[in-house]
Design an enzyme around this catalytic site. Structure first.
Site, short mmCIF file in Angstrom:
data_model
loop_
_atom_site.label_atom_id
_atom_site.label_comp_id
_atom_site.label_asym_id
_atom_site.label_seq_id
_atom_site.Cartn_x
_atom_site.Cartn_y
_atom_site.Cartn_z
CG HIS A 236 -45.71 26.59 35.65
ND1 HIS A 236 -45.14 25.64 36.14
CD2 HIS A 236 -47.01 25.97 35.69
CE1 HIS A 236 -45.50 24.64 36.04
NE2 HIS A 236 -46.68 24.78 35.66
CG ASP A 309 -46.17 21.70 30.83
OD1 ASP A 309 -47.30 21.63 31.10
OD2 ASP A 309 -45.08 21.67 31.40
#
Length: 559
Positions: A236, A309
């Protein structure tokens, strides 16, 4: 009260009962809003679709709020997106009734615009720390806790329950289970999201979960290919590197995906640099044709959906814009381009990416044959899971199908099975006699209410920051002196101060110490000499209750 008032109250009560009965009947026999005529084949649908409709189907996008909004009207009605992803942090999941109302409205809009196709309604509902459906729903233990039960039946039961509560509110795709092999105890992002550190065991539990989701007509999405279990960086924030040899990758990281590739309907990519699979400098797996097409699609024989993702995560967005990322991922072999609620990004970026991909098809950077191949896979998946023409439930009925006493009892049973004694050097368990005067917790989880409801009366609570200062640790030691205490640790890889406190407590000459880990247990076992260690792997209310029961032998442990 007059006779007329009694009659009026009686009629009102009967009406209320009739409304509830009607809602439940609508649940059992849902009213479909789909076309009455049977849909033609995916191949025939594809032939009728415009370029805009085809490109839109490639995208699952995030949004803000809990109601239909101008953005959703545009994304669904004008851009023809293939699906939505729901988050709690963006206000999408306020209650079962609200989610059902919103999912129904979104599906109905999709069915009357563009190619009249139902939407993927997706979410990350793994259980444990990654749980988006909370208020009014059943919260299940983490995958690690499920792994502690030593039977794949637990994974099947957990997935069945999660799927049932998802379908009740109109959700049909779960970005779960994670089949990453948690081989790095200090992994900052996987940890308790993994079933364990044994590839064969992870594959076995993953298969049980996949089969359960499929049986409930919810699309499971295995993640994070080619394996996020041995990383020291959170994707992230930045791009992790997995430096292992091909032999090691095949033995560990790739093993669960290889075992499940032929049966899984969808797999999510990871934003990892894996030089043994693709040596192109700083090439994330999500952008790698060698990894997504040559390895996953061809060598491993995967015929399902390849889903990225979120393309707004730091590993991608730090270097690439949304449109550039979408084109690169699609050309590498992805079918669905996911834009999630990543920090610093807005929902409209996904619409810009749709325009960029559409332009890439128009100017020949993406062939129409390549586009059609992915859209056809999407249509076939939607048909297999009854998404082309979905049915709808009453919001009231949905609220009666989630968070039920039966489901909560099942969650507690799984938490009990997943709580185990790892070390009891001095045979301190179960606790007899005087109640330890203190339970020490770190951060906001578990809550004071959960601790007080789980532990015996008379047990005090010392709530510390996730990373307590040295001064605070000394104050706790002075306060406790030689008293017995229970310590609930979590995420120690990011908070080594918790281990410092445990070591300081264990070095006292008196006072019994009981440590229960709500995360992975490796650090406690390997970096402390705590004489009594219990592993839970979860911080849900049911998990805290299971820990207390095991400490005090206040309930029969189901093994």
């Amino acid at each position: 009260m007059t006779r007329e008032e009694n009659i009026s109250d009686s009629i009102s009560m009967r009406k209320k009962h009739l409304y509830i009965l009607l809602a439940l009947l609508l649940w059992v026999f849902p009213v479909s809003n789909a076309q009455s005529a049977p849909r033609v084949s995916p191949e025939e649908i594809l032939k009728t679709m415009t370029l805009d409709e085809k490109v839109g189907q490639l995208f699952i996008v995030w949004f803000k709020g809990g109601e239909m909004s101008p953005f959703l009207q545009k994304a669904i009605g004008e851009y023809h997106v293939g699906g939505l992803i729901f988050y709690s942090i963006t206000g999408n999941t306020k209650s079962p009734e609200q989610i059902t109302t919103l999912s129904t409205a979104a599906q109905k809009l999709a069915l009357r615009t563009g190619a009249d196709l139902g939407l993927f309604m997706s979410i990350d509902q793994e259980g444990g720390p990654v749980t988006r459906l909370t208020k009014g729903f059943t919260v299940l233990p983490s995958n690690l806790s499920i792994g502690h039960t030593d039977t794949a039946i637990s994974a099947s039961r957990a997935a069945t329950l999660l799927a049932q509560e998802m379908t009740a509110v109109g959700l049909n795709m779960n970005f779960a289970p994670s089949v990453d092999v948690n081989s790095n105890p200090d992994n900052p992002i996987i940890g308790t999201r993994s079933f364990g550190n044994n590839p064969n065991m992870v594959a076995r539990f993953g298969r049980a979960a996949v089969d359960a989701y499929v049986a409930q007509k919810v699309i499971p999405v295995l993640k994070h290919f080619p394996g996020h279990g041995d990383t020291s960086v959170d994707s992230h924030n930045a791009m992790p590197v997995v430096p292992h040899s091909l032999a090691r990758l095949q033995q560990t990281e790739l093993a669960p995906f290889s075992a499940l590739a032929e049966d899984a309907p969808a797999i999510m990519t990871a934003h990892l640099f894996v030089p043994a699979l693709d040596p192109t400098p700083n090439q994330p797996a999500t952008f790698s044709h060698k990894i997504l097409t040559e390895l996953l699609r061809k060598k491993m024989g995967f015929n399902g959906l390849i889903i990225t993702d979120s393309l707004g995560m730091g590993a991608i967005a730090n270097t690439y814009g949304s449109g550039q990322a979408a084109v690169r991922a699609f050309k590498a072999g992805a079918d669905i381009l996911l834009f999630g609620a990543d920090k610093g990004h807005e929902p409209e970026e996904a619409l810009a990416a749709i325009r960029t991909v559409r332009d890439a098809v128009k100017n020949g950077k993406i062939s129409e044959a390549r586009l059609n191949a992915s859209v056809l896979r999407i249509l076939k998946t939607k048909k297999a899971y009854n998404i082309l023409s979905p049915s709808f439930q009453s919001p009231l009925a949905a609220s009666h199908m989630v968070g039920t006493p039966k489901h909560r009892a099942a969650a507690l049973m799984l938490a009990r099975k997943g709580t185990k004694i790892l070390r009891d050097t001095h045979k301190q368990l179960p606790i007899r006699g005087a109640i330890p005067p203190a339970v020490i917790t770190f951060g906001d989880t578990p809550s004071q209410q959960t601790v007080e409801a789980s532990f015996p009366a008379g047990t005090g609570l010392i709530k510390l920051p996730r990373r307590p200062s040295q001064e605070l640790i000394l104050r706790v030691l002075k306060h406790l002196r030689d008293a017995d205490c229970i310590v609930l640790t979590r995420k120690t890889a990011k908070a080594p101060e918790q281990l410092e406190l445990v070591r300081a407590l264990e070095s006292r000459n008196a006072g019994k110490l009981y440590v229960a880990t709500l995360g992975t247990a490796d650090a406690i076992l390997n970096k402390t000499a705590a004489p009594c260690v219990i592993a839970s792997g979860s911080s849900t209310p049911e998990a805290i209750r299971a820990i207390a029961e095991l400490l005090f032998a206040s309930a029969t442990q189901v093994r």
